[in-house]
Design a protein around this motif. Structure first.
Motif, PDB file in Angstrom:
ATOM      1  N   VAL A  58       0.758  -1.228  -0.036  1.00 34.23           N
ATOM      2  CA  VAL A  58       0.010   0.011  -0.140  1.00 34.23           C
ATOM      3  C   VAL A  58       0.815   1.212  -0.062  1.00 34.23           C
ATOM      4  O   VAL A  58       0.481   2.397  -0.502  1.00 34.23           O
ATOM      5  N   SER A  62       0.462   4.124  -2.711  1.00 33.54           N
ATOM      6  CA  SER A  62       0.163   5.562  -2.313  1.00 33.54           C
ATOM      7  C   SER A  62       1.223   6.441  -2.743  1.00 33.54           C
ATOM      8  O   SER A  62       1.069   7.648  -3.314  1.00 33.54           O
ATOM      9  N   GLN A 116      -9.092   1.504   2.231  1.00 30.62           N
ATOM     10  CA  GLN A 116      -8.532   2.766   1.935  1.00 30.62           C
ATOM     11  C   GLN A 116      -9.938   3.683   2.158  1.00 30.62           C
ATOM     12  O   GLN A 116     -10.958   3.255   1.843  1.00 30.62           O
ATOM     13  N   ASN A 122      -6.000   7.389   2.292  1.00 36.34           N
ATOM     14  CA  ASN A 122      -4.863   6.787   2.972  1.00 36.34           C
ATOM     15  C   ASN A 122      -5.598   5.437   3.306  1.00 36.34           C
ATOM     16  O   ASN A 122      -6.608   4.970   3.141  1.00 36.34           O
ATOM     17  N   TRP A 123      -4.462   4.436   3.344  1.00 31.78           N
ATOM     18  CA  TRP A 123      -4.854   3.075   4.038  1.00 31.78           C
ATOM     19  C   TRP A 123      -4.878   2.892   5.443  1.00 31.78           C
ATOM     20  O   TRP A 123      -3.865   3.464   6.047  1.00 31.78           O
TER      21      TRP A 123
END
Length: 491
Positions: A58, A62, A116, A122-123
């Motif tokens: 992730v 991102s 998410q 954001n995760w």
């Protein structure tokens, strides 16, 4: 390991006080417990590994990176990103191991997952499908600078979770027989990689084909001074914004002409003198991904390993060795030598077919052409035919006659200019002789002789003539009696 020692001690004590188990039964129970504990430890290591891998994945998403490949490795998959980094996902193949983790909803393996937030992008970590939060109730991030990597352990028959690097632990559910992975399944197609987590969550990773450049046909490497060569190329992967640049060094000039975002031509011009060098090739997809390669260039060399070759009058097959690093075309300058084939590894072997020679000694020049220019030369000399008799006569009509006075055989030789081919006929036909020719005759020598006619080896006509030597080439003498001219082969 602390858990294993404690349980073993309890088991041993129970056996001593109860006295109900034999040594064999006790050993079997200890072995069974050891196997179960080893399985638990493997599951913990696997789950924590998956959690760490998920955070890496992730983070790459991102940061804007995409997947360029997903390849099977021993026990799992390797996912490679557009920056060249990769992660390995083990024991998640086909998702079979992970499916058993569904029992975690009733108190088995913790279902660590990710989601998410569509608003901030954001995760965040989840536990059992719900947001994982810290003591203040804030969601725990899985991506970004302040992201945290959770970890799990088992102790006292329960699963425990830490979100502060092991400083503190939160007690979760009792554990049963853990066999699940956090990442339970991997699917892929040409556009995406899909990771299915044990809680059913799916993470979709965008992918694109890795940017690569390949050249068409043989790679150009060897040049002569000032020579320009071109080479087509094809780009795979990338985008409609693909670009390619070439940088020459050491006097080499390199340029690129793109015909579309995926095809183009590289042009390279060598300096004079040629120096060995590399041309740097830079390909970019216009979105931050670049690959750099090089093309090694050197001076082209081509030479025969011998300057000349000799073939007997019977002709045949001749092998000529050429040392070279360039492409070339062998060109004989005579039709009695024919190029047949090239046997090549590092040193070429040219094979020529040479026709039988029925006349005087002759020479053929072999030229090696590089881009139409002669770069190397060698000669093939073929011996004259060994004709019977002392000499022969050729008139402008194209017939050549000679007589073997020792055997009485007569030979008739068809000719055109200086090219002769032999045809033996029965001795009953007429033949002719000119002679005697002075042994020291040179061009311009005048001598008295006769033109003799033979029938069955016997002179029937003998006419006196005055002859002038016009020129001499090897064993061929060209004469004139001021009425006709003759080619004579002297033996």
């Amino acid at each position: 390991m602390h858990l294993k020692k404690t349980v073993l001690a309890v088991m041993a004590a129970a056996a001593l006080f109860a006295g109900a188990c034999t040594n064999t039964e006790l050993q079997d129970k200890v072995d069974n417990l050891d196997a179960r504990l080893s399985k638990v430890e493997a599951a913990i290591e696997r789950i924590n590994g998956d959690i760490s891998t998920l955070r890496q994945i992730v983070n790459k998403l991102s940061e804007g990176y995409v997947v360029t490949s997903c390849d099977e490795i021993d026990g799992g998959y390797r996912i490679t990103f557009s920056d060249g980094s990769y992660v390995d996902i083990l024991n998640g193949k086909d998702g079979r191991d992970g499916r058993e983790g569904a029992d975690g909803r009733d108190g088995s393996t913790p279902e660590i997952g990710l989601k998410q937030d569509p608003e901030d992008g954001n995760w965040y970590w989840t536990l059992g499908g719900q947001w994982l939060t810290d003591p203040s109730g804030a969601r725990i991030k899985a991506s970004g600078e302040d992201a945290i990597t959770p970890e799990v352990k088992t102790e006292g028959g329960y699963w425990w979770l830490s979100t502060d690097g092991g400083e503190s632990w939160e007690k979760l559910a009792p554990y049963h027989d853990p066999s699940a992975n956090v990442i339970s399944e991997i699917r892929q197609d040409q556009r995406t990689i899909t990771l299915t987590l044990s809680d059913g969550t799916e993470i979709v990773l965008p992918r694109k084909q890795k940017l690569e450049i390949s050249f068409d046909g043989d790679t150009i490497t060897a040049f002569t001074p000032g020579e320009t060569k071109s080479l087509g190329f094809t780009i795979t992967g990338g985008t409609e914004k693909n670009t390619v640049k070439a940088v020459g060094q050491g006097g080499w000039i390199a340029s690129v002409k793109m015909t579309d975002p995926y095809k183009g031509t590289l042009y390279v011009t060598a300096p004079d003198p040629v120096v060995d060098c590399d041309v740097v090739i830079i390909a970019s997809d216009g979105e931050g991904y670049t690959v750099i390669g090089s093309l090694s260039l050197e001076e082209g060399t081509i030479q025969f390993t011998a300057d000349s070759y000799t073939v007997s009058s019977e002709g045949g097959t001749l092998q000529v060795h050429v040392s070279t690093n360039v492409k070339y075309v062998p060109v004989p300058d005579s039709d009695w030598v024919t190029y047949s084939e090239t046997k090549s590894v590092r040193e070429d072997v040219l094979v020529f077919d040479v026709k039988e020679n029925m006349g005087p000694e002759r020479v053929c020049r072999i030229n090696l052409l590089v881009d139409g220019i002669v770069r190397a030369e060698a000669t093939i000399a073929q011996s004259a035919v060994a004709l019977p008799g002392r000499f022969g006569i050729s008139s402008p009509s194209g017939k050549v006659f000679s007589h073997n006075s020792a055997t009485g055989q007569t030979g008739v030789y068809q000719a055109g200019g200086k090219s002769f081919s032999r045809l033996l006929v029965p001795a009953s036909l007429l033949s002719y002789e000119i002679g005697p020719i002075p042994g020291d005759a040179t061009a311009g020598t005048v001598f008295n002789g006769s033109l003799s006619v033979f029938e069955k080896g016997t002179v029937t006509t003998d006419v006196a003539r005055t002859f002038t030597v016009l020129d001499i080439s090897g064993s061929v003498i060209r004469l004139t009696d001021n009425e006709n001219w003759y080619y004579v082969l002297r033996f």
